[in-house]
Design an enzyme around this catalytic site. Structure first.
Site, PDB file in Angstrom:
ATOM      1  N   TYR A  35      -1.589  -0.682  10.555  1.00 23.21           N
ATOM      2  CA  TYR A  35      -2.126  -0.999   8.925  1.00 23.21           C
ATOM      3  C   TYR A  35      -0.071  -0.338   8.335  1.00 23.21           C
ATOM      4  O   TYR A  35       0.284  -1.087   7.383  1.00 23.21           O
ATOM      5  CB  TYR A  35      -2.943  -0.448   8.369  1.00 23.21           C
ATOM      6  N   SER A  74       0.743  -1.263   0.067  1.00 27.07           N
ATOM      7  CA  SER A  74      -0.101   0.223   0.354  1.00 27.07           C
ATOM      8  C   SER A  74       1.301   0.818  -0.141  1.00 27.07           C
ATOM      9  O   SER A  74       2.012   1.645   0.486  1.00 27.07           O
ATOM     10  CB  SER A  74      -1.355  -0.242   1.516  1.00 27.07           C
TER      11      SER A  74
HETATM   12  N1  LIG Z   1      -8.965  -0.544  -1.498  1.00 28.58           N
HETATM   13  C1  LIG Z   1      -8.042  -0.483  -1.103  1.00 28.58           C
HETATM   14  O1  LIG Z   1      -7.457   1.407  -1.037  1.00 28.58           O
HETATM   15  C2  LIG Z   1      -6.446  -0.845  -0.975  1.00 28.58           C
HETATM   16  C3  LIG Z   1      -5.307   0.451  -0.872  1.00 28.58           C
HETATM   17  C4  LIG Z   1      -4.168   0.185  -0.949  1.00 28.58           C
HETATM   18  C5  LIG Z   1      -3.844  -1.465  -0.677  1.00 28.58           C
HETATM   19  N2  LIG Z   1      -4.708  -2.418  -0.796  1.00 28.58           N
HETATM   20  C6  LIG Z   1      -4.109  -3.904  -0.069  1.00 28.58           C
HETATM   21  O2  LIG Z   1      -5.086  -4.114  -0.799  1.00 28.58           O
HETATM   22  C7  LIG Z   1      -5.169  -5.970  -0.639  1.00 28.58           C
HETATM   23  C8  LIG Z   1      -6.574  -6.510  -0.714  1.00 28.58           C
HETATM   24  O3  LIG Z   1      -7.172  -5.816  -0.079  1.00 28.58           O
HETATM   25  P1  LIG Z   1      -8.939  -4.957  -0.853  1.00 28.58           P
HETATM   26  O4  LIG Z   1      -8.714  -3.100  -1.214  1.00 28.58           O
HETATM   27  O5  LIG Z   1      -8.672  -6.338  -2.120  1.00 28.58           O
HETATM   28  O6  LIG Z   1      -9.873  -5.236   0.464  1.00 28.58           O
HETATM   29  P2  LIG Z   1     -11.215  -6.536   0.683  1.00 28.58           P
HETATM   30  O7  LIG Z   1     -11.517  -6.138  -0.170  1.00 28.58           O
HETATM   31  O8  LIG Z   1     -11.559  -6.228   2.169  1.00 28.58           O
HETATM   32  O9  LIG Z   1     -10.472  -7.729   0.325  1.00 28.58           O
HETATM   33  C9  LIG Z   1      -9.472  -8.245   1.368  1.00 28.58           C
HETATM   34  C10 LIG Z   1      -9.650 -10.012   1.743  1.00 28.58           C
HETATM   35  O10 LIG Z   1      -8.925 -10.635   2.821  1.00 28.58           O
HETATM   36  C11 LIG Z   1      -8.922 -11.288   2.960  1.00 28.58           C
HETATM   37  N3  LIG Z   1      -9.469 -11.950   4.394  1.00 28.58           N
HETATM   38  C12 LIG Z   1      -9.403 -11.116   5.601  1.00 28.58           C
HETATM   39  N4  LIG Z   1      -8.466 -11.886   6.665  1.00 28.58           N
HETATM   40  C13 LIG Z   1      -8.579 -13.160   6.038  1.00 28.58           C
HETATM   41  C14 LIG Z   1      -7.899 -14.043   7.067  1.00 28.58           C
HETATM   42  N5  LIG Z   1      -7.797 -14.099   8.092  1.00 28.58           N
HETATM   43  N6  LIG Z   1      -7.619 -14.627   6.169  1.00 28.58           N
HETATM   44  C15 LIG Z   1      -7.480 -15.269   4.808  1.00 28.58           C
HETATM   45  N7  LIG Z   1      -8.013 -14.567   4.072  1.00 28.58           N
HETATM   46  C16 LIG Z   1      -8.449 -13.489   5.217  1.00 28.58           C
HETATM   47  C17 LIG Z   1     -10.673 -10.982   2.911  1.00 28.58           C
HETATM   48  O11 LIG Z   1     -11.844 -12.346   2.852  1.00 28.58           O
HETATM   49  P3  LIG Z   1     -12.315 -13.348   3.767  1.00 28.58           P
HETATM   50  O12 LIG Z   1     -13.535 -12.469   4.738  1.00 28.58           O
HETATM   51  O13 LIG Z   1     -13.448 -14.161   2.813  1.00 28.58           O
HETATM   52  O14 LIG Z   1     -11.004 -13.966   4.874  1.00 28.58           O
HETATM   53  C18 LIG Z   1     -11.306 -10.755   1.760  1.00 28.58           C
HETATM   54  O15 LIG Z   1     -10.377 -11.372   0.656  1.00 28.58           O
HETATM   55  C19 LIG Z   1      -4.710  -6.088   0.783  1.00 28.58           C
HETATM   56  O16 LIG Z   1      -3.853  -6.703   1.261  1.00 28.58           O
HETATM   57  C20 LIG Z   1      -4.858  -4.406   1.308  1.00 28.58           C
HETATM   58  O17 LIG Z   1      -4.001  -4.047   2.281  1.00 28.58           O
HETATM   59  C21 LIG Z   1      -5.754  -1.979  -0.136  1.00 28.58           C
END
Ligand SMILES: NC(=O)c1ccc[n+]([C@@H]2O[C@H](COP(=O)([O-])OP(=O)(O)OC[C@H]3O[C@@H](n4cnc5c(N)ncnc54)[C@H](OP(=O)(O)O)[C@@H]3O)[C@@H](O)[C@H]2O)c1
Length: 247
Positions: free
Chosen positions: A145, A132
């Site tokens: 985070y 991130s």
């Molecule tokens: N969206 C943004 O603005 C943004 C920006 C920068 C970086 N990121 C990074 O991108 C990545 C993906 O995030 P996203 O935005 O797509 O978030 P999201 O829509 O909330 O998805 C998060 C995923 O992580 C899984 N997860 C969480 N805890 C888990 C666990 N204990 N075991 C297995 N799976 C787990 C969730 O699945 P379950 O709940 O089914 O387990 C879900 O599939 C993350 O690393 C986030 O930090 C996001």
């Protein structure tokens, strides 16, 4: 096309957001994709749509992760699962510290520990860490985070050192704000998060992030794309606060 060098991939956090888009992209490129997260129903729907193989488990459970990996040979590992919690270190509760460290950092380290030796032995592999901008820049928000993402930045760099001399590539993808469920989970209200973080903003789409990963994987085998920062055009990091004391 190195996609053709790879047969298998594993994506964590596949049930939603960026992870689901990564599974779509990898299966479309012909890989056998192991999709990992806790939500079994969502993974089954993704499997029906893409042909991926669903593994419903908590990646913070080392036994479950080891059992899943034991019969597998993974060419592309994507550490994508991530959680964020509201509050900085002055206001964070103990669960918030532990969960973010466990999912964002500890689980990813174990997944690398368990898959990298096989990649090195086969002289073929690619590890992609979704970090991130919170790992590269300081701005208001969640201390833990930022810390876990900064740690994964260095894990990415050090994994390159660990894999020295083998045809194993390591890529860190550094997204800015992308339209997913992550903010809704932080504040506990998806509709409010939509209004607060997405309505009126030109945020990244999950396909934009998946496209950056596709570029990194698709480069020729002698090319390692180390880091890609990908942000909305209208989101710019940086800034400095200087509180004035008067009286
Ligand atoms: N969206 C943004 O603005 C943004 C920006 C920068 C970086 N990121 C990074 O991108 C990545 C993906 O995030 P996203 O935005 O797509 O978030 P999201 O829509 O909330 O998805 C998060 C995923 O992580 C899984 N997860 C969480 N805890 C888990 C666990 N204990 N075991 C297995 N799976 C787990 C969730 O699945 P379950 O709940 O089914 O387990 C879900 O599939 C993350 O690393 C986030 O930090 C996001």
């Amino acid at each position: 096309m190195p996609f053709s060098d790879y047969r298998t991939a594993l994506v964590t956090g596949a049930s939603a957001g960026i992870g689901a888009a990564l599974v779509e992209m990898l299966t479309a490129n012909g890989l056998t994709v192991h999709a990992v997260s806790r939500n079994a129903a969502r993974l089954e729907a993704l499997a029906a749509r893409t042909g991926c193989i669903a593994h419903a488990l908590d990646i913070t459970d080392p036994g479950a992760v080891e059992a899943m990996l034991a019969p597998l040979s993974i060419d592309v590992l994507i550490n994508n699962a991530g959680v964020s919690r509201a509050g900085d270190i002055a206001t964070m509760d103990a669960f918030g510290v532990d969960e973010q460290v466990d999912v964002n950092l500890r689980a990813a380290l174990h997944l690398i520990r368990l898959t990298l030796p096989g990649m090195m032995a086969r002289d073929c592999g690619h590890i992609v860490n979704i970090t991130s901008i919170a790992g590269l820049y300081n701005f208001s928000g969640n201390t833990v985070y930022h810390a876990t993402k900064a740690a994964m930045h260095m894990v990415s760099q050090q994994t390159r050192v660990a894999a020295y001399g083998r045809r194993v590539r390591v890529t860190e993808i550094v997204p800015g704000r992308a339209e997913t469920e992550i903010f809704g989970k932080v504040i506990g209200d998806m509709a409010a998060a939509q209004r607060q973080f997405y309505d009126g903003y030109e945020s990244l789409k999950v396909e934009d992030v998946a496209g950056a990963v596709a570029y990194a994987i698709g480069t020729p085998a002698h090319v390692n794309i180390g880091q890609i920062e990908i942000m909305p055009t209208f989101q710019v990091p940086g800034g400095l606060n200087f509180e004035r004391r008067t009286g």
